[in-house]
Design a protein around this motif. Sequence first.
Motif, mmCIF file in Angstrom:
data_model
loop_
_atom_site.group_PDB
_atom_site.id
_atom_site.type_symbol
_atom_site.label_atom_id
_atom_site.label_comp_id
_atom_site.label_asym_id
_atom_site.label_seq_id
_atom_site.Cartn_x
_atom_site.Cartn_y
_atom_site.Cartn_z
ATOM 1 N N LEU A 180 7.971 43.688 82.411
ATOM 2 C CA LEU A 180 9.061 43.508 80.988
ATOM 3 C C LEU A 180 10.264 44.876 80.616
ATOM 4 O O LEU A 180 11.191 43.983 79.975
ATOM 5 C CB LEU A 180 7.637 44.232 79.768
ATOM 6 N N ILE A 181 10.415 45.932 81.543
ATOM 7 C CA ILE A 181 11.571 46.365 81.790
ATOM 8 C C ILE A 181 12.415 45.693 82.245
ATOM 9 O O ILE A 181 14.308 45.775 81.284
ATOM 10 C CB ILE A 181 11.346 47.714 81.697
ATOM 11 N N GLY A 182 12.151 45.680 82.959
ATOM 12 C CA GLY A 182 13.273 44.333 84.138
ATOM 13 C C GLY A 182 14.079 43.318 83.376
ATOM 14 O O GLY A 182 15.001 43.489 83.623
ATOM 15 N N ALA A 183 13.130 42.916 82.526
ATOM 16 C CA ALA A 183 14.173 41.777 81.558
ATOM 17 C C ALA A 183 15.001 42.149 79.753
ATOM 18 O O ALA A 183 15.132 40.576 79.963
ATOM 19 C CB ALA A 183 12.527 40.837 81.397
ATOM 20 N N ILE A 184 14.895 43.465 79.811
ATOM 21 C CA ILE A 184 15.684 43.702 79.206
ATOM 22 C C ILE A 184 17.070 43.769 79.509
ATOM 23 O O ILE A 184 17.463 44.317 80.740
ATOM 24 C CB ILE A 184 15.205 45.322 78.378
ATOM 25 N N PRO A 185 17.489 43.563 78.626
ATOM 26 C CA PRO A 185 19.633 43.413 79.232
ATOM 27 C C PRO A 185 19.340 45.564 79.503
ATOM 28 O O PRO A 185 19.195 46.404 78.760
ATOM 29 C CB PRO A 185 20.273 42.907 78.052
ATOM 30 N N VAL A 186 20.438 45.232 79.955
ATOM 31 C CA VAL A 186 20.357 46.551 80.122
ATOM 32 C C VAL A 186 21.245 47.688 79.044
ATOM 33 O O VAL A 186 20.844 48.721 79.335
ATOM 34 C CB VAL A 186 21.425 46.611 82.006
ATOM 35 N N PHE A 187 21.839 47.274 78.381
ATOM 36 C CA PHE A 187 22.820 47.685 77.715
ATOM 37 C C PHE A 187 21.875 48.446 76.392
ATOM 38 O O PHE A 187 22.363 49.119 75.878
ATOM 39 C CB PHE A 187 24.173 47.195 77.401
ATOM 40 N N VAL A 188 20.834 46.891 76.360
ATOM 41 C CA VAL A 188 20.235 47.588 75.309
ATOM 42 C C VAL A 188 19.140 48.892 75.629
ATOM 43 O O VAL A 188 18.833 49.823 74.708
ATOM 44 C CB VAL A 188 19.396 46.430 75.245
ATOM 45 N N VAL A 189 18.639 48.451 76.634
ATOM 46 C CA VAL A 189 17.810 49.532 77.416
ATOM 47 C C VAL A 189 17.954 51.196 76.947
ATOM 48 O O VAL A 189 17.941 52.073 76.903
ATOM 49 C CB VAL A 189 17.329 50.305 78.437
ATOM 50 N N GLY A 190 19.655 51.528 77.658
ATOM 51 C CA GLY A 190 21.030 52.233 77.482
ATOM 52 C C GLY A 190 20.868 52.777 76.317
ATOM 53 O O GLY A 190 20.853 53.959 76.153
ATOM 54 N N SER A 191 21.502 51.875 75.315
ATOM 55 C CA SER A 191 21.813 52.273 74.053
ATOM 56 C C SER A 191 20.374 52.866 73.203
ATOM 57 O O SER A 191 20.475 54.077 72.359
ATOM 58 C CB SER A 191 22.773 51.047 73.292
ATOM 59 N N THR A 192 19.517 52.193 73.691
ATOM 60 C CA THR A 192 17.937 52.264 72.612
ATOM 61 C C THR A 192 17.643 53.687 74.015
ATOM 62 O O THR A 192 17.089 55.771 72.916
ATOM 63 C CB THR A 192 17.170 51.279 72.750
ATOM 64 N N ALA A 193 17.951 54.509 74.711
ATOM 65 C CA ALA A 193 17.456 55.623 75.673
ATOM 66 C C ALA A 193 18.547 56.419 74.786
ATOM 67 O O ALA A 193 17.531 58.312 74.668
ATOM 68 C CB ALA A 193 17.543 55.297 76.788
ATOM 69 N N GLN A 194 19.372 56.169 74.745
ATOM 70 C CA GLN A 194 20.888 57.282 74.247
ATOM 71 C C GLN A 194 20.022 57.575 72.571
ATOM 72 O O GLN A 194 20.086 59.209 72.622
ATOM 73 C CB GLN A 194 21.894 56.574 74.195
ATOM 74 N N LEU A 195 20.031 56.766 71.882
ATOM 75 C CA LEU A 195 19.829 57.284 70.422
ATOM 76 C C LEU A 195 18.153 58.564 70.437
ATOM 77 O O LEU A 195 18.602 58.823 69.855
ATOM 78 C CB LEU A 195 20.020 55.801 70.033
ATOM 79 N N VAL A 196 17.433 57.221 70.877
ATOM 80 C CA VAL A 196 16.329 57.868 70.812
ATOM 81 C C VAL A 196 15.883 59.730 71.510
ATOM 82 O O VAL A 196 16.172 60.598 71.100
ATOM 83 C CB VAL A 196 14.645 57.508 71.542
ATOM 84 N N PHE A 197 15.899 59.295 72.923
ATOM 85 C CA PHE A 197 16.160 60.682 73.531
ATOM 86 C C PHE A 197 17.365 61.751 73.427
ATOM 87 O O PHE A 197 17.923 63.086 74.016
ATOM 88 C CB PHE A 197 16.331 60.931 75.114
ATOM 89 N N GLY A 198 18.684 61.366 73.577
ATOM 90 C CA GLY A 198 19.549 62.109 73.266
ATOM 91 C C GLY A 198 20.424 62.356 71.934
ATOM 92 O O GLY A 198 20.021 63.261 71.579
ATOM 93 N N VAL A 199 20.129 61.599 70.872
ATOM 94 C CA VAL A 199 20.138 61.529 69.291
ATOM 95 C C VAL A 199 19.684 62.375 68.772
ATOM 96 O O VAL A 199 19.194 63.561 68.091
ATOM 97 C CB VAL A 199 20.885 60.582 68.961
ATOM 98 N N ARG A 200 18.463 61.134 68.679
ATOM 99 C CA ARG A 200 17.165 62.147 67.765
ATOM 100 C C ARG A 200 16.593 63.038 68.422
ATOM 101 O O ARG A 200 15.926 63.730 67.342
ATOM 102 C CB ARG A 200 15.898 60.747 67.823
ATOM 103 N N LEU A 201 15.951 63.523 69.381
ATOM 104 C CA LEU A 201 14.980 63.774 70.115
ATOM 105 C C LEU A 201 15.070 65.029 70.760
ATOM 106 O O LEU A 201 14.940 66.280 70.953
ATOM 107 C CB LEU A 201 13.891 63.329 71.204
ATOM 108 N N GLY A 202 17.117 64.965 71.449
ATOM 109 C CA GLY A 202 18.358 66.051 71.747
ATOM 110 C C GLY A 202 17.418 67.017 72.866
ATOM 111 O O GLY A 202 17.777 67.582 72.911
ATOM 112 N N TRP A 203 16.658 65.894 73.563
ATOM 113 C CA TRP A 203 16.321 66.182 75.037
ATOM 114 C C TRP A 203 17.377 66.196 76.189
ATOM 115 O O TRP A 203 17.270 66.988 77.255
ATOM 116 C CB TRP A 203 15.301 65.376 75.044
ATOM 117 N N PHE A 204 18.442 65.818 75.618
ATOM 118 C CA PHE A 204 19.599 65.446 77.379
ATOM 119 C C PHE A 204 20.430 65.415 76.020
ATOM 120 O O PHE A 204 21.006 64.137 75.472
ATOM 121 C CB PHE A 204 19.052 64.161 78.047
#
Length: 310
Positions: free
Chosen positions: A140-164
């Motif tokens: 499932l993860i491999g089927a998602i476009p890389v820019f979607v995963v990247g943007s989502t990870a940036q929003l969730v773990f970078g902006v909202r959670l502030g982990w990175f």
Amino acid sequence: MTWVLPVLKRVGALLIVFVGVTFLIYALVFALPGDPIKALGGDRPLPDSVVAVLRAKYHLDQPLIVQYLEWVGGLFRGDLGLDFHGRPVADQLAARWPVTFTLALTAWVIELVLGLGLGLIAAIRRGTAVDQGILTVTILIGAIPVFVVGSTAQLVFGVRLGWFPVAGTTQGWPTAYILPALVIAIFGLGAVARLMRNASVDALGSDFVRLVRAKGVGEGRVIGVHVVRNSLIPAATYLATDLGYLLGGAVIIEGIFNMPGIGNLLFNAIRAHEGPTVVGVSSLLILVFLILSLLVDLLHVALDPRLRRV
């Protein structure tokens, strides 16, 4: 000396592929609409005499094949030429290469550790919910476009959670590299896990493993020594060539996370119609991938005598 001919064949094939691919890239880049020389003047058009001098400087007034041969000649001398602002392309690559290489190598290590680990766990728990869950998630993860995963990870773990960090490399390794490296790694991680799982399942059902168990060897030693060692070849082959893919895959992720690497350089060069930079960066990535593929082929030739006759 039976290995000499197979090696020469593979080196010759590499050169043919490199010439063909780089010529195609060169032709496509310089066939794009618009005149990059005239665009240098912006809102104030350059005098025709200046345009003529610049076009001659970059060989744009010559046939395409002549332009390409001039570029290849410079390449063999270690000269990637100048961009349209007079900056050496090689210097720009040298300044940005460490960022891309660090990002790709970090992703490769994550892929190695998690991929082999998940594959081994799935093989040990074959047919269970754990096995099916690992297979399903990696597909499932491999089927998602890389820019979607990247943007989502940036929003969730970078902006909202502030982990990175959200962007940039000012916090250095590993803080600034972990999140983008994870995004890149998950797309190859599934393939590594499945290769490791299938090879480990075969090893677990083999005669030599049953013999080792019959001798009373502990299960931990059976798995850690006999199963893992005999299951690594398919995954190791994939991992050896995947480093080249990771270097190319960093292009999109560096754009999303605003990392000053080769991918960011290529992205900006495409937007600015900097043909020499685009060709130089693309050719370097292709060359790295072809060299890694050649090393894998040579390793196979060294390990398998049957391939020396191919």
